[in-house]
Design a protein around this motif. Structure first.
Motif, short mmCIF file in Angstrom:
data_model
loop_
_atom_site.label_atom_id
_atom_site.label_comp_id
_atom_site.label_asym_id
_atom_site.label_seq_id
_atom_site.Cartn_x
_atom_site.Cartn_y
_atom_site.Cartn_z
N VAL A 137 -10.73 -25.03 19.70
CA VAL A 137 -10.76 -23.84 18.85
C VAL A 137 -10.13 -22.63 19.55
CG1 VAL A 137 -12.78 -24.63 17.57
CG2 VAL A 137 -13.10 -23.25 19.64
N HIS A 138 -9.40 -22.88 20.63
CA HIS A 138 -8.61 -21.83 21.28
C HIS A 138 -7.14 -22.21 21.29
CE1 HIS A 138 -12.69 -21.18 22.88
NE2 HIS A 138 -12.35 -19.91 22.84
N GLY A 139 -6.77 -23.13 20.42
CA GLY A 139 -5.39 -23.55 20.31
C GLY A 139 -4.82 -23.14 18.96
N TRP A 140 -4.37 -24.15 18.17
CA TRP A 140 -3.86 -23.81 16.83
C TRP A 140 -5.00 -23.31 15.95
CZ3 TRP A 140 -4.34 -25.21 11.68
CH2 TRP A 140 -3.31 -24.75 10.83
N PHE A 141 -6.12 -24.01 15.97
CA PHE A 141 -7.32 -23.49 15.32
C PHE A 141 -7.91 -22.40 16.19
CE2 PHE A 141 -7.42 -27.69 13.12
CZ PHE A 141 -7.44 -27.21 11.82
N ILE A 142 -8.52 -21.41 15.53
CA ILE A 142 -9.03 -20.24 16.25
C ILE A 142 -10.50 -20.01 15.87
CG2 ILE A 142 -8.76 -17.75 16.62
CD1 ILE A 142 -5.82 -18.08 15.80
N GLY A 143 -11.39 -20.21 16.80
CA GLY A 143 -12.80 -19.88 16.59
C GLY A 143 -13.59 -20.89 15.78
N ALA A 144 -12.93 -21.84 15.14
CA ALA A 144 -13.59 -22.85 14.31
C ALA A 144 -12.60 -23.98 14.07
CB ALA A 144 -14.06 -22.24 12.99
N PRO A 145 -13.08 -25.18 13.74
CA PRO A 145 -12.16 -26.30 13.51
C PRO A 145 -11.53 -26.29 12.12
CG PRO A 145 -14.42 -27.04 13.31
CD PRO A 145 -14.49 -25.61 13.75
N LEU A 146 -11.45 -25.15 11.51
CA LEU A 146 -10.78 -24.97 10.22
C LEU A 146 -10.56 -23.48 10.01
CD1 LEU A 146 -13.42 -25.44 7.33
CD2 LEU A 146 -13.96 -24.78 9.63
N GLY A 147 -9.79 -23.12 8.97
CA GLY A 147 -9.65 -21.72 8.59
C GLY A 147 -8.86 -20.86 9.55
N ARG A 148 -7.71 -21.36 10.03
CA ARG A 148 -6.92 -20.60 11.01
C ARG A 148 -6.61 -19.18 10.52
NH1 ARG A 148 -2.91 -20.72 15.05
NH2 ARG A 148 -1.13 -19.39 14.56
#
Length: 398
Positions: free
Chosen positions: A33-44
């Motif tokens: 969640v610090h890569g393409w996803f941000i803060g969660a495994p969905l909802g970039r």
């Protein structure tokens, strides 16, 4: 025997959609969640919807157009090592929708936001089918490839799907309610304009009067709550910047586009010819959408032509915007309407892979999605085909 074959085809399509959707999610490494996803495994992109109202209400609205400062704020908030390349491009009255979610911590906010949009997709499906469809049908819509793309990117296609369904279905009978839904669609103004143009050309213009009135109310309320400066920045800076990504063809910024213009420009077609191609597609889309409205858009096939037409009329529409068409598109693909074109099934299946396809220099969704609109438009407006297995078959397959 024929019914069994149809059911097997439907199950195969559902299975294919599930595989593609799961693969597209896993390829983005949801565990990081610090890569393409941000803060969660969905909802970039929900990061924008959550952060923008917080900045505006804290008196830091100018940061929304200061891209380096905005990127640094996101990096500091979520502990990122690199610039995620996000920006907020929505009209300020959209923050009336985003603000309640921004008051929550990020993880609960994005989960609630996703659930809210899935509930809207389910309700839009129920309205379209005029009743309580089998749970399998609702699940098929909410986990369809376009819906998965919406969830991955954290956009609000579910709400827009519900608003579009109500606006189109109720425009002839309840223009006030349809106008309220048009005001909701104005949070994505280019799409609202396309739907409004279709309704106007189809003679269903009364709801547009209410739509403009409600939209002005939302704009005034947002100016009162967030300040007139946010509107000035949006008109003077954000809109020209967003337009430049399309006209100047910044492919990186619009890489998930599913339009004929994008496919043409990405394939090396000169700008004047690409605009001419887009103009022809837009004219055909408008004609098909108006014809579907005049025929009566109460069936999934008709509504699909209207929604897809409003999307591909525009030079830039992202793949996650196909969630707006997810209820009608999924029902058509699974056989609720006779004769889903192969190109329509292909567009439905491949929607979540838009970004991956561009990595391999394959802008095929920019061909498939306009192709699906044209194919379904001609099938709808041409001679009626033999009646296909209807709701009972679809319920059994789902």
């Amino acid at each position: 025997m024929t019914t069994q074959i149809v059911q097997r085809r439907q199950l195969a399509v559902l299975a294919g959609g599930g595989v593609v959707s799961a693969a597209s999610w896993l390829l983005m490494a949801p565990w990081n969640v610090h890569g393409w996803f941000i803060g969660a495994p969905l909802g970039r992109d929900f990061v924008n919807f959550w952060l923008a109202p917080r900045l505006v209400m804290a008196g830091q609205g100018a940061m929304l157009i200061d891209l380096p400062a905005y990127a640094e704020t996101i990096r500091a908030t979520f502990g990122l090592a690199r610039d995620p390349g996000l920006l907020f491009v929505y009209p300020p009255h959209a923050m009336l929708l985003f603000a309640p979610f921004s008051m929550l911590p990020f993880l609960p906010a994005v989960l609630l936001w996703t659930a809210f949009n899935l509930a809207c997709l389910a309700l839009a499906t129920r309205l379209l089918l005029r009743g309580a469809p089998a749970r399998g049908i609702l699940l098929a819509v909410c986990l369809s490839p376009p819906a998965v793309a919406m969830m991955m990117y954290g956009h609000f296609g579910g709400l827009l799907a519900l608003a579009t369904t109500v606006a189109v279905l109720e425009a002839p009978r309840r223009p006030l309610l349809a106008g309220l839904c048009m005001a909701i669609l104005s949070m994505k103004p280019q799409f609202a304009c396309a739907i409004g143009l279709m309704l106007f050309c189809a003679g269903q213009w009364r709801c547009l009067v209410f739509g403009v009135g409600f939209s002005l109310v939302l704009a005034v309320v947002s100016a009162g709550l967030f300040g007139i400066e946010v509107w000035q920045r949006f008109v003077m800076i954000t809109m020209p910047m967003q337009s430049s990504f399309v006209t100047g063809f910044d492919a990186k910024m619009i890489e998930t586009a599913v339009t004929a213009y994008f496919a043409a420009r990405y394939s090396g077609v000169a700008a004047p010819l690409a605009w001419a191609i887009q103009g022809v597609v837009a004219a055909v889309s408008l004609a098909c959408g108006v014809a579907a409205l005049r025929r009566g858009a109460g069936e999934p096939g008709c509504l699909l032509v209207v929604v897809l037409g409003a999307l591909v009329m525009q030079p830039y529409v992202s793949h996650y915007d196909l969630a707006i068409a997810a209820p009608a598109l999924t029902l058509v693909v699974l056989g609720r309407e006779p004769g889903a074109a192969p190109v329509t099934v292909a567009a439905w299946l491949l929607t979540p892979l838009a970004r991956l396809l561009i990595v391999f220099d394959m802008p095929i969704l920019g061909v498939l999605v306009p192709g699906a609109l044209i194919a379904q438009g001609f099938r709808l407006l041409g001679p009626k085909e033999a009646e296909a297995p209807r709701q009972a078959t679809l319920d059994a397959a789902a």
